[in-house]
Design an enzyme around this catalytic site. Sequence first.
Site, mmCIF file in Angstrom:
data_model
loop_
_atom_site.group_PDB
_atom_site.id
_atom_site.type_symbol
_atom_site.label_atom_id
_atom_site.label_comp_id
_atom_site.label_asym_id
_atom_site.label_seq_id
_atom_site.Cartn_x
_atom_site.Cartn_y
_atom_site.Cartn_z
ATOM 1 N N SER A 1 -24.296 9.980 20.732
ATOM 2 C CA SER A 1 -24.589 10.655 19.466
ATOM 3 C C SER A 1 -25.732 9.966 18.725
ATOM 4 C CB SER A 1 -23.351 10.662 18.569
ATOM 5 O OG SER A 1 -22.273 11.268 19.235
HETATM 6 N N1 SAH Z 1 -19.370 9.751 20.659
HETATM 7 C C1 SAH Z 1 -19.941 9.867 21.953
HETATM 8 C C2 SAH Z 1 -20.462 11.279 22.100
HETATM 9 C C3 SAH Z 1 -20.465 11.732 23.460
HETATM 10 S S1 SAH Z 1 -20.949 13.419 23.653
HETATM 11 C C4 SAH Z 1 -21.080 8.877 22.104
HETATM 12 O O1 SAH Z 1 -21.678 8.509 21.090
HETATM 13 O O2 SAH Z 1 -21.407 8.489 23.211
HETATM 14 C C5 SAH Z 1 -19.402 14.271 23.544
HETATM 15 C C6 SAH Z 1 -18.329 13.789 24.476
HETATM 16 O O3 SAH Z 1 -17.212 14.648 24.300
HETATM 17 C C7 SAH Z 1 -18.697 13.860 25.950
HETATM 18 O O4 SAH Z 1 -18.447 12.639 26.549
HETATM 19 C C8 SAH Z 1 -17.781 14.954 26.483
HETATM 20 O O5 SAH Z 1 -17.384 14.757 27.827
HETATM 21 C C9 SAH Z 1 -16.606 14.855 25.545
HETATM 22 N N2 SAH Z 1 -15.779 16.046 25.494
HETATM 23 C C10 SAH Z 1 -16.176 17.359 25.496
HETATM 24 N N3 SAH Z 1 -15.104 18.158 25.454
HETATM 25 C C11 SAH Z 1 -13.998 17.343 25.415
HETATM 26 C C12 SAH Z 1 -12.601 17.589 25.360
HETATM 27 N N4 SAH Z 1 -12.078 18.818 25.358
HETATM 28 N N5 SAH Z 1 -11.782 16.521 25.334
HETATM 29 C C13 SAH Z 1 -12.262 15.262 25.350
HETATM 30 N N6 SAH Z 1 -13.565 14.966 25.401
HETATM 31 C C14 SAH Z 1 -14.437 16.012 25.433
#
Ligand code: SAH
Length: 225
Positions: A74
């Site tokens: 993010s």
């Molecule tokens: N906060 C993280 C953001 C990652 S992007 C960072 O800063 O690295 C969003 C993340 O949400 C991804 O890793 C994706 O796989 C996860 N995601 C998407 N749908 C999801 C779900 N239903 N349950 C759990 N994780 C999910």
Amino acid sequence: MSFQQDDIQRRGIGMTSQRTRERLIQRLYDEGLSNSKVLEVIRRTPRHLFVDEALSHRAYEDTALPIGNNQTISQPYMVGRMTELLLANGPLDKVLEIGTGSGYQTAVLAQLVERVFSVERIQSLQERAKEQLAELNLRNVVYRWGDGWDGWNALAPYNGIIVTAGASEVPQALLDQLAVGGRLVIPVGEGNDQQLLLIVREEHGFVRHALEGARFVPLLSGTLA
Ligand code: SAH
């Protein structure tokens, strides 16, 4: 706490100059972030360790970056903003995070709340995040490989819930798992048309605050190894 902080500071040195980081903090401040505890934690958290080495020179830009599996780490502004919203009514002891991803938001939270419970649907991403947080000696995080649409019912209720992927609607399970007085921060909408929401649970219902636009990868269903 002090070991943990030393550790984080030590590992951050070398790779990227302190000045680059200070510039990021100044920028976040200029953009309106104001919680000094949150800004200090972002300042000392080595974001370059959460991205691929080939991208580490861009780690202190205020932008999302790819982390594999079509996912992104993010944007620092969003990490700070959502964290501020969660903490705006005082300290939190139990926070549920949906979307561990690289673990960067998790690492920021872990330094500001008692315990973080982090759910991720892609197992390989979560394994990497786990290792990274262990290296930084952040031990107050429990991980679950699962579908965040279901939350994590066994350990509910939570005082704070943060969703780091764009949801087509607010998952009912997350509302159910929010404690009275608890705060849920979640981007809702499709593609470029997402809006950040803050939902506060009160004794007799939920109060919904619509905030600024956002752009997260989608909250998907099911799990993936
Ligand atoms: N906060 C993280 C953001 C990652 S992007 C960072 O800063 O690295 C969003 C993340 O949400 C991804 O890793 C994706 O796989 C996860 N995601 C998407 N749908 C999801 C779900 N239903 N349950 C759990 N994780 C999910």
